[in-house]
Every structure is written in C-alpha cells, then in structure tokens.
Design an enzyme around this catalytic site. Sequence first.
Site, PDB file in Angstrom:
ATOM      1  N   ASP A 142       2.359  -6.349  -2.152  1.00 13.50           N
ATOM      2  CA  ASP A 142       2.725  -5.323  -1.176  1.00 13.50           C
ATOM      3  C   ASP A 142       4.148  -5.583  -0.713  1.00 13.50           C
ATOM      4  O   ASP A 142       4.595  -6.732  -0.674  1.00 13.50           O
ATOM      5  CB  ASP A 142       1.770  -5.344   0.018  1.00 13.50           C
ATOM      6  CG  ASP A 142       0.384  -4.835  -0.346  1.00 13.50           C
ATOM      7  OD1 ASP A 142       0.288  -3.909  -1.167  1.00 13.50           O
ATOM      8  OD2 ASP A 142      -0.599  -5.365   0.191  1.00 13.50           O
ATOM      9  N   ASP A 167      -0.443   2.265  -3.320  1.00  9.33           N
ATOM     10  CA  ASP A 167      -1.189   2.682  -2.136  1.00  9.33           C
ATOM     11  C   ASP A 167      -0.707   4.048  -1.632  1.00  9.33           C
ATOM     12  O   ASP A 167      -1.508   4.870  -1.185  1.00  9.33           O
ATOM     13  CB  ASP A 167      -1.047   1.644  -1.019  1.00  9.33           C
ATOM     14  CG  ASP A 167      -1.596   0.284  -1.414  1.00  9.33           C
ATOM     15  OD1 ASP A 167      -2.536   0.230  -2.238  1.00  9.33           O
ATOM     16  OD2 ASP A 167      -1.077  -0.731  -0.909  1.00  9.33           O
TER      17      ASP A 167
END
Length: 189
Positions: A142, A167
């Site tokens: 991330d 995402d």
Amino acid sequence: MARRPNAVAGRTTKALPLQPVQGAQGPSLLFWLALALLILVADQLSKWLILGSYVQHESTVVTSFFNLVRVHNPGAAFSFLADAGGWQRWFFTALGLGAAGFIVWLLRAHAGQRLFSFALSCVLGGALGNVIDRMVHGYVVDMLDFHWRWLEPVFPAGHFPAFNLADVAISIGAAGLILDELLRVRKTS
C-alpha cells in the site's frame, strides 16, 4: 434509396442500408479483459516503483492531507486479519482467484452491458493486482496515505488506512456495480 456508381461496370446500384453486425451491441469480452489488464499493469507498476524507492514505513509528504508511503498489509481491507498467523495469505489469494474466475464468467455473459462490465473489469484488475502481491511478497503493498484532522476520532492521527491503485479500482468497480443496479431497478419501476 441513394444510388452510387458501380466501379466495375460503370452502372449505379442501390445503396444497402447499414445493418448492425451480430453481437455489436457493445464492447467484447476481450475489451473488458484488456481494461482489467491495464488496471493490473498500472497497479503493479506503481507498487514496483514504491518497493524500489522506499523502505517500509518511509513516507514523503505530498500535500497537507496526502503522503506517499510504503506499507505492507498481510491482511485484507483495513488490515483485517493482518495478525492471523499467515493462513490469511492463502485464503485471500484463493478468494481473489475464485472471484476473478467468476468475474470473467460474468463478463463473458454480459459483455454488452457497459457499466456492469466496466465495474467488473475494475474489480477484476484490482483483485488480481492484490493477488499477485500476496503470491509474490506475502503481503499487499500500500502507498496512498490520506489524513485529515476530522478523521482523528476514528483513525489514529486522522490517517485513513493506506491503500493502493488496486484498492481504488475495486472501490470504483463496487460503486459502478451499485450504480448499475440502481439504474436497473429504476428502469424496471
């Protein structure tokens, strides 16, 4: 009907009206799979750049509410099951691969439904991006860190959990699926 010259014999012939090509009601399965692949490549490229430029937890302030950061997430959304002992890696990998297979089946059956197929392609590209991370690294990379003071009562220091392009694509796809269903219900009522 309009007439046009016949190049072979110098005669005029009737112009045929344009007929729709069978199955030309919208983009094909290959178009939607190509879109998913484009999302997958963009996601993996962004993760490759972060992995090559940052050490874990290193960050760069971009604006007063956004940082680039390198974070490893062995769990699911919001680090759900991140400390589960390792089995979650294979569970979420299997779940992602199963979902991908189901999405391809849905795309094949509904390729002409543009919004529905667009949404599915976003989910497919994002899901496979995170599956690749789990298989290669054992965690999802991330890098997008948004933070606002008004989030402090819910998230530490107001930092929304870091996320990645996969995402974002999954979220856009989920929103598209909801919108598609709302439009479908509205059309039938």
